[in-house]
Design a protein around this motif. Structure first.
Motif, PDB file in Angstrom:
ATOM      1  N   UNK A  42       0.825  -1.208   0.000  1.00 55.33           N
ATOM      2  CA  UNK A  42       0.000   0.000   0.000  1.00 55.33           C
ATOM      3  C   UNK A  42       0.863   1.263   0.000  1.00 55.33           C
ATOM      4  N   UNK A  43       1.995   1.226   0.679  1.00 52.19           N
ATOM      5  CA  UNK A  43       2.852   2.409   0.785  1.00 52.19           C
ATOM      6  C   UNK A  43       3.772   2.591  -0.409  1.00 52.19           C
ATOM      7  N   UNK A  44       4.056   1.504  -1.137  1.00 52.41           N
ATOM      8  CA  UNK A  44       4.999   1.569  -2.260  1.00 52.41           C
ATOM      9  C   UNK A  44       4.597   2.580  -3.320  1.00 52.41           C
ATOM     10  N   UNK A  45       3.319   2.741  -3.545  1.00 54.15           N
ATOM     11  CA  UNK A  45       2.863   3.619  -4.614  1.00 54.15           C
ATOM     12  C   UNK A  45       2.799   5.090  -4.244  1.00 54.15           C
ATOM     13  N   UNK A  46       3.141   5.436  -3.028  1.00 58.40           N
ATOM     14  CA  UNK A  46       3.037   6.823  -2.584  1.00 58.40           C
ATOM     15  C   UNK A  46       4.311   7.580  -2.972  1.00 58.40           C
ATOM     16  N   UNK A  47       4.111   8.673  -3.700  1.00 58.87           N
ATOM     17  CA  UNK A  47       5.239   9.476  -4.147  1.00 58.87           C
ATOM     18  C   UNK A  47       5.953  10.101  -2.943  1.00 58.87           C
ATOM     19  N   UNK A  48       7.263  10.061  -2.974  1.00 59.22           N
ATOM     20  CA  UNK A  48       8.053  10.674  -1.914  1.00 59.22           C
ATOM     21  C   UNK A  48       8.533   9.705  -0.857  1.00 59.22           C
ATOM     22  N   UNK A  49       8.007   8.494  -0.857  1.00 58.06           N
ATOM     23  CA  UNK A  49       8.477   7.507   0.111  1.00 58.06           C
ATOM     24  C   UNK A  49       9.757   6.882  -0.422  1.00 58.06           C
ATOM     25  N   UNK A  50      10.787   6.905   0.435  1.00 59.34           N
ATOM     26  CA  UNK A  50      12.078   6.346   0.051  1.00 59.34           C
ATOM     27  C   UNK A  50      12.522   5.361   1.124  1.00 59.34           C
ATOM     28  N   UNK A  51      13.327   4.416   0.727  1.00 54.77           N
ATOM     29  CA  UNK A  51      13.891   3.430   1.655  1.00 54.77           C
ATOM     30  C   UNK A  51      12.826   2.642   2.399  1.00 54.77           C
ATOM     31  N   UNK A  52      11.789   2.243   1.705  1.00 56.97           N
ATOM     32  CA  UNK A  52      10.725   1.445   2.301  1.00 56.97           C
ATOM     33  C   UNK A  52      11.258   0.046   2.575  1.00 56.97           C
ATOM     34  N   UNK A  53      11.071  -0.429   3.806  1.00 56.98           N
ATOM     35  CA  UNK A  53      11.583  -1.752   4.148  1.00 56.98           C
ATOM     36  C   UNK A  53      10.674  -2.421   5.169  1.00 56.98           C
ATOM     37  N   UNK A  54      10.783  -3.722   5.216  1.00 50.58           N
ATOM     38  CA  UNK A  54      10.043  -4.523   6.189  1.00 50.58           C
ATOM     39  C   UNK A  54      11.060  -5.225   7.061  1.00 50.58           C
ATOM     40  N   UNK A  55      10.887  -5.111   8.369  1.00 51.04           N
ATOM     41  CA  UNK A  55      11.807  -5.763   9.293  1.00 51.04           C
ATOM     42  C   UNK A  55      11.034  -6.679  10.215  1.00 51.04           C
ATOM     43  N   UNK A  56      11.581  -7.840  10.448  1.00 51.80           N
ATOM     44  CA  UNK A  56      11.014  -8.779  11.404  1.00 51.80           C
ATOM     45  C   UNK A  56      11.920  -8.767  12.624  1.00 51.80           C
ATOM     46  N   UNK A  57      11.384  -8.328  13.753  1.00 51.56           N
ATOM     47  CA  UNK A  57      12.225  -8.160  14.930  1.00 51.56           C
ATOM     48  C   UNK A  57      12.362  -9.414  15.774  1.00 51.56           C
ATOM     49  N   UNK A  58      11.443 -10.330  15.667  1.00 48.54           N
ATOM     50  CA  UNK A  58      11.578 -11.562  16.424  1.00 48.54           C
ATOM     51  C   UNK A  58      10.883 -12.697  15.685  1.00 48.54           C
ATOM     52  N   UNK A  59      11.515 -13.829  15.676  1.00 43.27           N
ATOM     53  CA  UNK A  59      10.868 -14.995  15.093  1.00 43.27           C
ATOM     54  C   UNK A  59      10.735 -16.107  16.115  1.00 43.27           C
ATOM     55  N   UNK A  60      11.145 -15.820  17.344  1.00 46.11           N
ATOM     56  CA  UNK A  60      11.038 -16.842  18.378  1.00 46.11           C
ATOM     57  C   UNK A  60       9.704 -16.709  19.103  1.00 46.11           C
TER      58      UNK A  60
END
Length: 68
Positions: A42-60
């Motif tokens: 949803x955020x990828x198409x918004x103009x001006x957004x840079x360095x979009x990333x997804x982080x997973x902080x815990x998998x335990x």
């Protein structure tokens, strides 16, 4: 505009140095990953957004015990 001190305090309190952080909580890891993908898409198409990333902080898994 934020001073360096205010910026560092915000980073320590939120656990992230990014300007905007979306946190998704829940018990099911697969659902969380799918929801994070939806938010990213949803955020990828918004103009001006840079360095979009997804982080997973815990998998335990975390155990929650409740007494009755």
């Amino acid at each position: 505009m934020q001073t360096y001190l205010k910026e560092r305090i915000r980073e320590v309190l939120t656990g992230a140095s990014d300007t905007i952080v979306v946190r998704i909580y829940g018990p099911e890891l697969k659902v969380l990953i799918a929801k994070a993908d939806e938010v990213r898409d949803a955020l990828e198409g918004i103009e001006g957004i840079a360095d979009l990333k997804k982080e997973l902080h815990t998998i335990s898994p975390r155990w929650i015990s409740r007494s009755t």
